[in-house]
Scaffold this motif. Structure first.
Motif, PDB file in Angstrom:
ATOM      1  N   UNK A   1       1.069  -1.332   0.247  1.00  0.00           N
ATOM      2  CA  UNK A   1      -0.042   0.302   0.358  1.00  0.00           C
ATOM      3  C   UNK A   1       0.974   1.386  -0.065  1.00  0.00           C
ATOM      4  N   UNK A   2       0.340   2.281  -0.670  1.00  0.00           N
ATOM      5  CA  UNK A   2       1.313   3.397  -0.685  1.00  0.00           C
ATOM      6  C   UNK A   2       1.665   4.124   0.484  1.00  0.00           C
ATOM      7  N   UNK A   3       0.676   4.297   1.253  1.00  0.00           N
ATOM      8  CA  UNK A   3       1.046   4.538   2.342  1.00  0.00           C
ATOM      9  C   UNK A   3       1.162   4.342   3.909  1.00  0.00           C
ATOM     10  N   UNK A   4       1.785   3.137   3.526  1.00  0.00           N
ATOM     11  CA  UNK A   4       2.387   2.363   4.434  1.00  0.00           C
ATOM     12  C   UNK A   4       3.254   2.906   4.758  1.00  0.00           C
ATOM     13  N   UNK A   5       4.490   3.695   4.033  1.00  0.00           N
ATOM     14  CA  UNK A   5       6.169   4.233   4.621  1.00  0.00           C
ATOM     15  C   UNK A   5       5.372   5.113   5.886  1.00  0.00           C
ATOM     16  N   UNK A   6       4.710   6.307   5.410  1.00  0.00           N
ATOM     17  CA  UNK A   6       4.176   6.990   6.493  1.00  0.00           C
ATOM     18  C   UNK A   6       3.989   6.557   7.421  1.00  0.00           C
ATOM     19  N   UNK A   7       3.076   5.346   7.380  1.00  0.00           N
ATOM     20  CA  UNK A   7       2.742   4.993   8.908  1.00  0.00           C
ATOM     21  C   UNK A   7       3.992   4.730   9.595  1.00  0.00           C
ATOM     22  N   UNK A   8       4.425   3.664   8.446  1.00  0.00           N
ATOM     23  CA  UNK A   8       6.255   3.373   9.611  1.00  0.00           C
ATOM     24  C   UNK A   8       7.075   4.238   9.967  1.00  0.00           C
ATOM     25  N   UNK A  19      -4.175  11.405   8.366  1.00  0.00           N
ATOM     26  CA  UNK A  19      -4.450  10.579   7.901  1.00  0.00           C
ATOM     27  C   UNK A  19      -6.017  10.759   7.306  1.00  0.00           C
ATOM     28  N   UNK A  20      -6.317  10.301   6.423  1.00  0.00           N
ATOM     29  CA  UNK A  20      -8.017  10.218   6.050  1.00  0.00           C
ATOM     30  C   UNK A  20      -8.557   8.851   6.009  1.00  0.00           C
ATOM     31  N   UNK A  21      -9.032   8.631   6.586  1.00  0.00           N
ATOM     32  CA  UNK A  21      -9.785   7.215   7.042  1.00  0.00           C
ATOM     33  C   UNK A  21     -10.846   6.778   7.435  1.00  0.00           C
ATOM     34  N   UNK A  22     -10.992   5.390   6.368  1.00  0.00           N
ATOM     35  CA  UNK A  22     -12.775   4.866   5.495  1.00  0.00           C
ATOM     36  C   UNK A  22     -13.099   4.193   7.298  1.00  0.00           C
ATOM     37  N   UNK A  23     -13.979   4.775   7.909  1.00  0.00           N
ATOM     38  CA  UNK A  23     -14.603   3.261   9.171  1.00  0.00           C
ATOM     39  C   UNK A  23     -16.098   2.764   8.294  1.00  0.00           C
ATOM     40  N   UNK A  63      -5.243  -0.603   4.410  1.00  0.00           N
ATOM     41  CA  UNK A  63      -5.853  -0.245   3.056  1.00  0.00           C
ATOM     42  C   UNK A  63      -6.972   0.285   3.467  1.00  0.00           C
ATOM     43  N   UNK A  64      -7.369   0.873   4.522  1.00  0.00           N
ATOM     44  CA  UNK A  64      -8.322   2.216   4.823  1.00  0.00           C
ATOM     45  C   UNK A  64      -7.494   3.533   4.698  1.00  0.00           C
ATOM     46  N   UNK A  65      -6.789   3.957   4.906  1.00  0.00           N
ATOM     47  CA  UNK A  65      -6.230   4.581   5.371  1.00  0.00           C
ATOM     48  C   UNK A  65      -6.360   5.747   3.518  1.00  0.00           C
ATOM     49  N   UNK A  66      -5.830   7.201   3.529  1.00  0.00           N
ATOM     50  CA  UNK A  66      -5.672   7.490   2.203  1.00  0.00           C
ATOM     51  C   UNK A  66      -5.007   9.387   3.208  1.00  0.00           C
ATOM     52  N   UNK A  67      -4.459   9.671   2.047  1.00  0.00           N
ATOM     53  CA  UNK A  67      -3.762  10.712   2.271  1.00  0.00           C
ATOM     54  C   UNK A  67      -2.956  10.987   3.602  1.00  0.00           C
ATOM     55  N   UNK A  68      -1.862   9.761   3.633  1.00  0.00           N
ATOM     56  CA  UNK A  68      -1.393   9.915   4.597  1.00  0.00           C
ATOM     57  C   UNK A  68      -0.143  10.542   4.839  1.00  0.00           C
TER      58      UNK A  68
END
Length: 183
Positions: A1-8, A19-23, A63-68
């Motif tokens: 996932x493209x946002x995993x590096x920012x999360x790590x 981040x934006x998150x789909x609940x 997978x529910x994260x966007x714009x992190x």
């Protein structure tokens, strides 16, 4: 996932993550702010973080994260590693319903037991018993556990009262929905 590096990076650098998150249970996406403590690569990839809105440890699916992105302007909220470990132990398959973990058990009869024993959720432990396996675990995620047991159909039997009630409620609801569905 493209946002995993920012999360790590947020976890390793101890910097807040915006981040934006789909609940899924609310069915919407919203802006979130959290302090990431652990990243589990899965599948599915998830992370445990202190939610800045509630102040509680929560699971988030990558997978529910966007714009992190990292947000160094927001204070990182550290969590005791023992608390994070306890949260992980009380969870089941990335679900934590709050509260202390409770021990639950269920039985799976042969021949299905052989397949189930090789496909348990990580937190579950199986013990061979006459006629099948007895599965046990401690979790706060009773609804997730009940869905798993219901999915095993007639091969599974709950062995603890709370699990029996949760499984019964789900199964009755499923049967009721079949009766309501026009053919």
């Amino acid at each position: 996932d493209q946002h995993l590096p920012a999360i790590e990076d947020a976890a390793h650098q101890k910097v807040s993550l915006r981040f934006r998150y789909y609940t899924a249970n609310r069915g919407n996406e919203a802006s979130r702010l959290a302090s990431v403590h652990r990243v589990l690569l899965g599948p599915p990839a998830r992370f445990v973080a202190t939610c800045h809105r509630s102040g509680k440890l929560k699971w988030f699916r990558v997978e529910n994260v966007s714009d992190a992105r990292l947000d160094p302007g927001e204070s990182f909220r550290d969590a005791d590693s023992k608390q994070v470990d306890a949260h992980l132990r009380a969870s089941l398959d990335g679900f934590h319903e709050g509260g202390a973990p409770v021990k639950h058990m269920f039985f799976v009869s042969d021949p299905e037991a052989r397949w189930v024993a090789r496909n348990l959720i990580d937190e579950m432990e199986a013990e061979e018993v006459p006629g099948g396996i007895r599965v046990s675990l401690e979790t706060s995620a009773l609804p997730r556990l009940a869905r798993y047991v219901v999915g095993l159909g007639a091969a599974a039997k709950p062995l603890t009262p709370e699990l029996e009630l949760a499984v019964s409620t789900l199964a009755q609801g499923a049967l009721a929905s079949i009766a309501r569905t026009p053919t």
